[in-house]
Design an enzyme around this catalytic site. Sequence first.
Site, PDB file in Angstrom:
ATOM      1  CG  ASP A   7      -0.238   0.220   8.270  1.00  0.00           C
ATOM      2  OD1 ASP A   7      -1.010   1.194   8.378  1.00  0.00           O
ATOM      3  OD2 ASP A   7       0.990   0.340   8.098  1.00  0.00           O
ATOM      4  N   GLY A  67       9.704  -0.176   4.734  1.00  0.00           N
ATOM      5  CA  GLY A  67       9.769   1.017   3.899  1.00  0.00           C
ATOM      6  C   GLY A  67       8.521   1.874   3.917  1.00  0.00           C
ATOM      7  CE  LYS A  96       0.862   1.486   4.379  1.00  0.00           C
ATOM      8  NZ  LYS A  96       1.537   2.774   4.691  1.00  0.00           N
TER       9      LYS A  96
END
Length: 290
Positions: free
Chosen positions: A137, A100, A12
């Site tokens: 998330d 990341g 995402k």
Amino acid sequence: MPERLRARAPAKVNLALDVLGRRPDGYHDLDTIFLELALADDVELLPGAEPGIEVAGPYAAGTPADASNLAWRAIELAAAAAGAAAAHRVVLRKMIPPAGGLAGGSSDAAAVLRMAAVLWPGIAPHLPSLALELGSDVPFFLVGGLARGRGRGEMLEPLPAAFTVDVLLFPPPAGDPSPPRKTAAVLAAYAALPQAPRVVPRVLDLLAAGRLTSLDLLGANALEAAALRVFPGLAAHRARVEAAIGQPVVLTGAGPTWFWVGPPGAGAPLAERARSAAIEVILTRAAQAP
């Protein structure tokens, strides 16, 4: 019992991100816009196999292959909810760069939860709460697509995705240092900065108008200035990327991955420019694209 189950675990990006304040439980209230990407890990669950986790693929390095991996924690949590033993093996093929801001680990965990609900259908109603227990998330990946996330990210509102875009991802150069507890470090740096106006409403208006480019998204991540303080090489990496492709890039999540969004077909020549400058780049697209 099936011999093996297999699921896709997409990456995402955050098209916009506001931090609304710290909560009594220590977490932060967020307002963000998630976009699911076509780039994805491949996740397999082998019921009845020797318990453990295997990690392979281009981005296996840096991904834990032990009980600290969110995907393994997901099968343990699901098994406990089902009153069963976690006698299964998880196999990950990592196509998403780790740590990341692309949430590959969270997506792997959500994929495991979805497969666990095939093994133990009784846990299906509990998947959202199990996902939130694993991380902020993770609940998004039970929904996917384009969605606004509030609270810790678990209060999800699917949004219509009437656009098709290319997405370029620019992970940090190999060897760039990442601080321990990266997200916590970035949030701490954010708290010390002057608070900027909210950005999510502006990006929602852009989406409603059918606009989605990196130029439109400049300034849409409230954590960007904080991340630039936390990651020593982040500003230099952005400057190098922008010089190579001649386009602005924006940060996803707490970083340190920069990304570019633009019209279909426009990403390939920019990716070639980046590669010519010896910059690592991944060309993908929004998952809604045909």
